[in-house]
Structures are given as structure tokens and as C-alpha cells.
Enzyme design. Structure first.
Site, PDB file in Angstrom:
ATOM      1  N   SER A 152       0.827  -1.190   0.000  1.00 46.06           N
ATOM      2  CA  SER A 152       0.000   0.000   0.000  1.00 46.06           C
ATOM      3  C   SER A 152       0.864   1.243   0.000  1.00 46.06           C
ATOM      4  O   SER A 152       2.071   1.193   0.218  1.00 46.06           O
ATOM      5  CB  SER A 152      -0.925  -0.011   1.207  1.00 46.06           C
ATOM      6  OG  SER A 152      -0.207   0.389   2.356  1.00 46.06           O
ATOM      7  N   LYS A 153       0.196   2.327  -0.250  1.00 45.24           N
ATOM      8  CA  LYS A 153       0.800   3.638  -0.316  1.00 45.24           C
ATOM      9  C   LYS A 153       1.734   3.949   0.861  1.00 45.24           C
ATOM     10  O   LYS A 153       2.795   4.521   0.696  1.00 45.24           O
ATOM     11  CB  LYS A 153      -0.379   4.612  -0.283  1.00 45.24           C
ATOM     12  CG  LYS A 153      -0.179   5.881  -0.997  1.00 45.24           C
ATOM     13  CD  LYS A 153      -1.520   6.591  -1.096  1.00 45.24           C
ATOM     14  CE  LYS A 153      -1.280   8.077  -1.285  1.00 45.24           C
ATOM     15  NZ  LYS A 153      -2.518   8.813  -1.445  1.00 45.24           N
ATOM     16  N   ARG A 154       1.289   3.566   2.033  1.00 44.75           N
ATOM     17  CA  ARG A 154       2.014   3.933   3.233  1.00 44.75           C
ATOM     18  C   ARG A 154       3.319   3.155   3.433  1.00 44.75           C
ATOM     19  O   ARG A 154       4.162   3.540   4.218  1.00 44.75           O
ATOM     20  CB  ARG A 154       1.141   3.731   4.464  1.00 44.75           C
ATOM     21  CG  ARG A 154      -0.195   4.444   4.411  1.00 44.75           C
ATOM     22  CD  ARG A 154      -0.172   5.674   5.288  1.00 44.75           C
ATOM     23  NE  ARG A 154       0.923   6.556   4.915  1.00 44.75           N
ATOM     24  CZ  ARG A 154       1.527   7.383   5.750  1.00 44.75           C
ATOM     25  NH1 ARG A 154       1.179   7.425   6.996  1.00 44.75           N
ATOM     26  NH2 ARG A 154       2.511   8.156   5.326  1.00 44.75           N
TER      27      ARG A 154
END
Length: 515
Positions: free
Chosen positions: A269-271
Site C-alpha cells: 500500500s501507499k504507506r
RNA sequence: GGCCCGUUCGUCUAGGGGUUAGGACGCAGGAUUUUCAUUCCUGUAACACGGGUUCGAUUCCCGUACGGGCUACCA
């Protein structure tokens, strides 16, 4: 290698699409999906289409579309058709195709395979609160507010009165949907498990499901290659092709395994990038909100070909032992059947290894053009020949571009600090005259190149009964400040006689003081 | 919870009814190198489990476990 029967649909012109949603930055998983589509298209002489799926106005992020286009171009995947790329099947932005979707949604109502529904999102939320397994489907639709339970007149009245409505697909019960997935083989779903998906939202925009089917049909898409997260809704998509009488020309499906987090569990994911300090996006993205600001592979110092090569092998394998592939080699070796079924963990070490391989294989001339902006950012404007030679000396010692500067800054400015630990025991005051003599030898060398430097030093060491270990480490620390780096004589030659001798002299003075 | 997908070294993977289960990254050791890196060599380490089918299963089938995805008027 390019046997079309390899990947099905032999006689047809292959048309594939990459259809991201401009809701922000696109991570490396999206790039890989684009890559597999691109490779299939290029291999088969087909068409690679970029389509922007901007049907959720609430999540639209300005600049995201430009980001996507730039990322694809950086990776060397130029769409054959798409917004800003031309093509006969546009517009390629779904927000510009609203009327088309509405037309087909209405057509489905006429045919009785879809219906108006008036339930508000709040009402449905309440239902879900009461029953977590609530599903808007055959079992409950006859007890809700919709075109199936209301008279035609009542429906017309509500619509005329401006009451919000959506159009839903009417899913018949007790049918089995068979999907032939190119990667997974046959996958079956029972329609009883499926809900009556919203097709047209109350704001007049289509949902993904409708827009995707209509566009894929109209744009004559032959293969839908997308992430595994779409597999569960594929049954709905098949139903939609049927409802529109398009099943005969329905594209083939290939659902890609997901890319997983480098550590921990779940899909990437993005994080994850920020958390580990590694890039998981192609390009950097700046946002007002710090948590949305990300660093890209490009800015981190990766070469696009290395990223592409790394990504290609994350979930696909040629079946040979070859690891390094150019884009052209990838497209000729690629086949959907060789895509693996299980998720692949993002491995940053492997990515760095690929980048190092690509840097070493890149010419000094090309490298110099890539390194120049980095060096200039530090206020230096070296001549091209110097920079090229520098790249030649450093390229086997870096894994990402900024390391050219970090590991070799001392070719452009004075040594910041000398690591004395390596020579502390060896440097003796009484030896200083010997080093001064060596300096004199250096300054008298007519052609100040590595070869002459080495010959002169060897001779000097022999005359003075010195070993390389007595001399070279001191020269190295004096020149670079560190024990790491290119060959001593290469460094001296690149620095040039004046600079090298001056730097040695100053360093020796410093050694006398500090040791 | 329900539905769907998956499971070979730590990671990415090859393979496939009978193999010393292959490669790459990483890690460890060694050679080369005045250093670092490169390069080369060596080592490390895997078929999730239980039942079948079979002369034989890591490979085929079924379960179990575990992992993942989906379950919105998001894509």
C-alpha cells in the site's frame, strides 16, 4: 517466442488497456499491471490504451492524470491511444462519456435486466448495520423501494419529482457463471451469491462495473489484464456483457497476483514506502498534506529500465535463467501463461541489485548526463570529460544515482573529514620526509596518468624499502578521506597534478597535527 | 462471517509422477584487488500438513491449516 497461440486470440488484433483511476499516486503495482498489458500489446503488434477511470468525482485528485501519463512515459510505455495520445475510440476519460453509459443503462432497463432503485445510501447503511450480511439481491429486492416493487407510474413520478435514483443490475438466481481466466483457469461463481450492483449512480456517473464493460466493448478490448482484486466482480461483468448482448465478443480475462508488503502482511500500500524509507512509486509526488507526499524510484536514483526489469520479474518468469531483460527482450519473451498465481513480496534489495546492474552497463557518457544534475545541485559545474571519467571510476561502486555524489563528492570539492582510523598506526612523524620526497616525485611526472603514477610509486617504494601497505592507505585517506573508493592512481590522475599534489600536502600536514 | 484465489529455500522463482529439486537476490566464507566495489568460486537454505490415486508423489485429487483478495451509489 511470439507464437500468438501462446496467449490466445491469435487472429485478432490485440487491444489492451491500462485503466487507472486518478485518485492520487499510482504505485508500483499499477505500473506492473500497465507493463504486462504493454508487453502483450507490443509482442502481438497490438494496441496499448490508456483510459482514465474518473467516475468518482469525490476522489478525483488534480494532477493525478498527468502523473500517470508521466510515469508511463518514464518507464518507456507510451500509450498508443489515450487522453492526449490520440486514438479513434475516444474520449478516453470516462467523465467525458457519461451520456454513453446512461444510454446503455436505460437500454438495460428497457430489456428488464436492470431497474431503478430509490433506496438512499443512509437507508442501506442502516440495513447493513442491522445485518452485516445484508446484500441488495434477489432475496430482499422485492421488499425495497425500486422499479420492481413500484408501479411504472410511481417510478416515473418519483423521477419527475427529482427524487434521487440509481440503476441496478437485476441478477437472476441460481445460475453458475464460468470464467476462463488466462492465469487461473476456470473460476465459478453462483449468481445467488451476487448482489444487484449499482450501475448508474445518483450523480449520473456510472460505477466502475458499467463503465468498464461499456468501454471495453466499445474500445474493442480483447484482453483484460488487471489485478486480482477484480476477480470477485468479474462474474458481474460477465452478466453485464450478457445483458447487453455482447457476450460473443467479451474480452479474455487475466487476473494478476498482487504485490505484497515488503514486511508484514497484506498487499502493498501507499504507506509502506514512507514507513520503510523506500520508494514504492515510480515518481515523486508533492502534496499539501505531508502524508501524501511520496518519493519515487526516479528521484531515488533508479534507472527506468531497471525498474521495468525488476517489476517484470515480480510475478512473471520467462522459464529460463536470464535475469536481465531490455523492454524489447521482455516483450518477445512475455506470455500470460507464465505469470504466477500467488502474490509476490516487494523486495527492495532485488530492485537495488537490478539498478546496480543497469548502472554498470550504462556508458560513462550517458551516466554523465544523469549525474550532472546531481553534481550541479551541489554547486559544481564540471567539464563533460571530467564527469564522464568520474562516472567511469564510480559506476561499479554505486547502486543508485545519488551515490555518485555521496561516495565521490571529493572529486569536486575538498575532503570533509579524514578517516584516520585506517592509518593512525602507520603514520609516523619521522616518515614525513619520505612522503615529501614522494610528493616531489609526483610533481615531476611529465604525464600525470595512472600508469606513470604507478610506475613511479613502485620504483620509489623499492628504493625506500617500502611496501604498498605503508604508502597507499595514507595516499587514499589523504585524497578521499575514506578507505573506500577507486584505485589511488586513478583518483590522482582524475584530480590532476596540481590538485592532487596540493591535496596530499595539506592532508599530510593535517595528519601530523591529528595523529 | 460469506464468496473467490493461492501455498517450492528468508525473498523472487524454475521444474514437474521416478531430479543430487535448478537459478537469482540476500546472507556467510574464499580467490582477485593497496581499499571499497566489481568479477569468480564455495557454502547456507525449500516442495505447509493429512488423506487418497499410483509400483512410485513435491508434482494429480480431496480435505485441513495458513496466507491473500472481495464483500460501497470506490475503483
Amino acid at each position: 517466442m511470439t507464437d500468438p497461440s501462446n496467449t490466445t486470440a491469435p487472429a485478432k488484433n490485440i487491444r489492451v488497456r491500462f485503466a487507472p483511476s486518478p485518485t492520487g499516486v499510482l504505485h508500483i503495482g499499477g505500473i506492473r499491471t500497465a507493463l504486462y498489458n504493454y508487453l502483450l500489446a507490443k509482442q502481438q503488434g497490438g494496441t496499448f490504451i490508456l483510459r482514465i477511470e474518473d467516475t468518482d468525482q469525490g476522489r478525483y485528485v488534480p494532477g493525478a492524470e498527468a502523473y500517470i501519463a508521466e510515469a508511463l512515459q518514464w518507464c518507456g510505455m507510451i500509450p498508443d491511444e489515450g487522453p492526449g495520445f490520440g486514438g479513434e475510440y475516444g474520449p478516453y476519460r470516462q467523465s467525458e462519456r457519461k451520456d454513453i453509459y446512461r444510454r446503455y443503462a436505460l437500454e438495460m432497463i428497457e430489456k428488464g435486466v436492470a431497474y431503478y432503485a430509490f433506496d438512499t445510501p443512509e437507508a442501506l447503511d442502516a440495513q447493513r448495520q442491522a445485518d452485516p450480511n445484508f446484500k441488495y439481491g434477489a432475496a430482499v429486492r422485492m421488499s425495497l423501494s425500486n422499479g420492481l416493487t413500484l408501479s411504472k407510474a410511481a417510478v416515473d413520478e418519483k423521477i419527475a419529482a427529482g427524487e434521487p435514483w440509481v440503476i441496478r443490475l437485476k441478477v437472476e438466481e441460481n445460475e453458475t457463471i464460468h470464467i476462463q481466466d488466462l492465469i487461473r483457469g476456470e473460476v465459478n461463481f453462483q449468481t445467488s451469491e451476487l448482489d444487484d450492483k449499482v450501475l448508474l449512480k445518483s450523480d449520473g456517473m456510472p460505477t466502475y462495473h458499467l463503465a468498464n464493460i461499456v468501454d471495453d466493448h466499445l474500445m474493442k478490448i480483447t484482453h483484460v489484464i488487471r489485478g486480482e482484486e477484480w476477480l470477485p466482480s468479474t462474474a458481474h461483468h460477465v452478466l453485464l456483457y450478457r445483458a447487453l448482448n455482447w457476450e460473443a465478443t467479451m474480452p479474455q480475462f487475466a487476473h494478476l497476483p498482487l504485490i505484497m508488503k515488503p514486511v508484514g502482511s497484506g498487499k502493498l500500500s501507499k504507506r509502506d514506502g514512507a514507513k520503510l524509507g523506500i520508494p514504492v512509486f515510480p515518481l515523486s509526488w508533492k502534496s499539501d498534506r505531508p502524508e501524501d507526499t511520496v518519493v519515487g524510484f526516479r528521484e531515488y536514483g533508479f534507472l527506468p529500465d531497471a525498474v521495468v526489469n525488476f517489476l517484470a520479474l515480480l510475478g512473471w518468469s520467462p522459464g529460463t535463467e536470464q535475469e536481465i531483460f531490455s523492454m524489447a527482450e521482455l516483450s518477445s519473451a512475455f506470455s500470460i501463461e507464465k505469470i504466477s498465481k500467488s502474490g509476490a513480496r516487494f523486495d527492495f534489495d532485488k530492485a537495488k541489485w537490478f539498478n546496480q546492474q543497469y548502472i554498470m552497463a550504462t556508458s560513462d557518457e550517458t551516466l554523465a548526463t544523469m549525474v550532472r544534475p546531481i553534481v550541479e545541485a551541489h554547486g559544481h559545474h564540471p567539464e563533460t570529460a571530467f564527469l564522464e571519467a568520474f562516472c567511469g571510476l564510480m559506476k561499479e561502486r554505486v547502486t543508485v544515482l545519488p551515490e555518485f555524489w555521496e561516495n565521490g563528492y571529493y572529486f569536486f570539492e575538498e575532503v570533509r573529514n579524514h578517516d584516520l582510523s585506517g592509518i593512525a598506526k602507520k603514520w609516523k612523524k619521522e616518515q614525513r620526509p619520505v612522503f615529501d620526497q614522494l610528493l616531489k616525485v609526483f610533481s615531476e611526472i611529465p604525464t600525470f596518468d595512472a600508469e606513470n603514477l604507478k610506475a613511479a610509486t613502485d620504483e620509489f617504494m623499492a628504493q625506500n624499502e617500502l611496501k604498498p601497505g605503508d604508502v597507499l592507505p595514507a595516499l587514499r585517506i589523504a585524497l578521499a578521506g575514506t578507505m573506500k573508493g577507486p584505485a589511488v592512481f586513478d583518483m590522482m590522475a582524475l584530480l590532476g597534478k596540481t590538485a592532487a599534489v596540493a591535496r596530499l600536502q595539506h592532508a599530510f600536514d593535517h595528519f601530523d597535527q591529528a595523529i
